[in-house]
Design a protein around this motif. Structure first.
Motif, PDB file in Angstrom:
ATOM      1  N   SER A  82       0.813  -1.211   0.000  1.00 21.63           N
ATOM      2  CA  SER A  82       0.000   0.000   0.000  1.00 21.63           C
ATOM      3  C   SER A  82       0.849   1.265   0.000  1.00 21.63           C
ATOM      4  N   ALA A 116      -0.795  -1.205  12.750  1.00 18.41           N
ATOM      5  CA  ALA A 116      -2.190  -0.812  12.543  1.00 18.41           C
ATOM      6  C   ALA A 116      -2.413   0.636  12.991  1.00 18.41           C
ATOM      7  N   LYS A 167      -0.773   2.853  10.393  1.00 16.90           N
ATOM      8  CA  LYS A 167      -1.632   2.917   9.201  1.00 16.90           C
ATOM      9  C   LYS A 167      -2.767   3.912   9.429  1.00 16.90           C
ATOM     10  N   ARG A 168      -3.385   3.837  10.590  1.00 20.57           N
ATOM     11  CA  ARG A 168      -4.502   4.733  10.904  1.00 20.57           C
ATOM     12  C   ARG A 168      -4.056   6.199  10.964  1.00 20.57           C
ATOM     13  N   GLY A 227      -7.819   0.611   2.074  1.00 19.10           N
ATOM     14  CA  GLY A 227      -8.556  -0.547   2.569  1.00 19.10           C
ATOM     15  C   GLY A 227      -7.774  -1.345   3.586  1.00 19.10           C
ATOM     16  N   GLU A 228      -8.257  -2.540   3.831  1.00 22.68           N
ATOM     17  CA  GLU A 228      -7.664  -3.399   4.852  1.00 22.68           C
ATOM     18  C   GLU A 228      -6.410  -4.084   4.325  1.00 22.68           C
ATOM     19  N   TRP A 229      -5.393  -4.140   5.156  1.00 16.30           N
ATOM     20  CA  TRP A 229      -4.166  -4.843   4.812  1.00 16.30           C
ATOM     21  C   TRP A 229      -4.304  -6.278   5.299  1.00 16.30           C
ATOM     22  N   PRO A 230      -3.973  -7.263   4.470  1.00 19.00           N
ATOM     23  CA  PRO A 230      -4.141  -8.670   4.880  1.00 19.00           C
ATOM     24  C   PRO A 230      -3.420  -9.037   6.180  1.00 19.00           C
ATOM     25  N   ASN A 231      -2.252  -8.456   6.413  1.00 16.64           N
ATOM     26  CA  ASN A 231      -1.508  -8.788   7.629  1.00 16.64           C
ATOM     27  C   ASN A 231      -2.045  -8.085   8.871  1.00 16.64           C
ATOM     28  N   LEU A 232      -3.062  -7.236   8.693  1.00 16.15           N
ATOM     29  CA  LEU A 232      -3.624  -6.516   9.836  1.00 16.15           C
ATOM     30  C   LEU A 232      -5.095  -6.864  10.094  1.00 16.15           C
ATOM     31  N   VAL A 233      -5.598  -7.897   9.449  1.00 14.07           N
ATOM     32  CA  VAL A 233      -6.989  -8.301   9.659  1.00 14.07           C
ATOM     33  C   VAL A 233      -7.172  -8.671  11.133  1.00 14.07           C
ATOM     34  N   GLY A 234      -8.124  -8.015  11.771  1.00 12.77           N
ATOM     35  CA  GLY A 234      -8.425  -8.294  13.173  1.00 12.77           C
ATOM     36  C   GLY A 234      -7.508  -7.608  14.177  1.00 12.77           C
TER      37      GLY A 234
END
Length: 188
Positions: free
Chosen positions: A66, A133, A136-137, A145-152
């Motif tokens: 990203s 995370a 990123k915020r 959008g959502e990064w796969p390594n940061l899901v949850g």
């Protein structure tokens, strides 16, 4: 772009606050090998040991990450250069091992085990993801959008305000001294 660059020192201090106190020193030093080696983003490092064609895997990682379109285009142009690809193909597969050896030496110098136990590693990885995370915020100007390594992964509540290099260095030193004082009190 950020008016003040966000430093590894400030990131490391945040990670050290996101782990139990017994792992704070290891968390503070978790990226210390970057003071000797240049930083390679984690998604790129993750593919290095498993890749038959390192350069193609790096290109895939940059295409999927990203970064801003300008930075991504610059990196992909650089990675298309044959001489750069030749150097990377020879140098990068050993990077993870070299980084681990340097990190182990740094651990020993600061009184930590050369290799951290699984519990410490898990706490630090979780805290590092939480810091990412939060970064990123708070620091990325493009929401892709959502990064796969940061899901949850839930960001920290406190927002990041980048410090100058000197202020981040001072923050890092103060956190180190705080951790070492707490360790000395526990040992007494």
């Amino acid at each position: 772009n950020l008016p003040i660059p966000y430093s590894v020192a400030q990131h490391s201090v945040m990670v050290s606050h996101l782990v139990p106190e017994e792992h704070a020193l290891a968390a503070l030093l978790h990226d210390a090998s970057e003071s000797v080696l240049c930083d390679i983003p984690t998604p790129v490092k993750q593919i290095l040991p498993h890749s038959l064609n390192v350069c193609d895997r790096i290109v895939e990682a940059f295409e999927a990450c990203s970064l801003s379109p300008e930075v991504k285009a610059s990196m992909l142009t650089l990675l298309s250069d044959a001489s750069v690809r030749k150097v990377l193909a020879r140098a990068l597969p050993g990077y993870a091992d070299l980084e681990a050896r340097i990190q182990g030496t740094i651990h020993e110098a600061f009184g930590l085990p050369r290799e951290l136990d699984a519990e410490a590693v898990a706490y630090i990885k979780q805290a590092d993801a939480r810091a990412l995370a939060t970064e990123k915020r708070d620091l990325f100007w493009v929401d892709d959008g959502e990064w796969p390594n940061l899901v949850g992964v839930v960001p920290a509540k406190k927002r990041i305000v980048p410090f100058s290099g000197a202020a981040a260095t001072d923050l890092f030193r103060r956190r180190y001294n705080e951790i070492m004082q707490a360790r000395a009190l526990q040992a007494a």
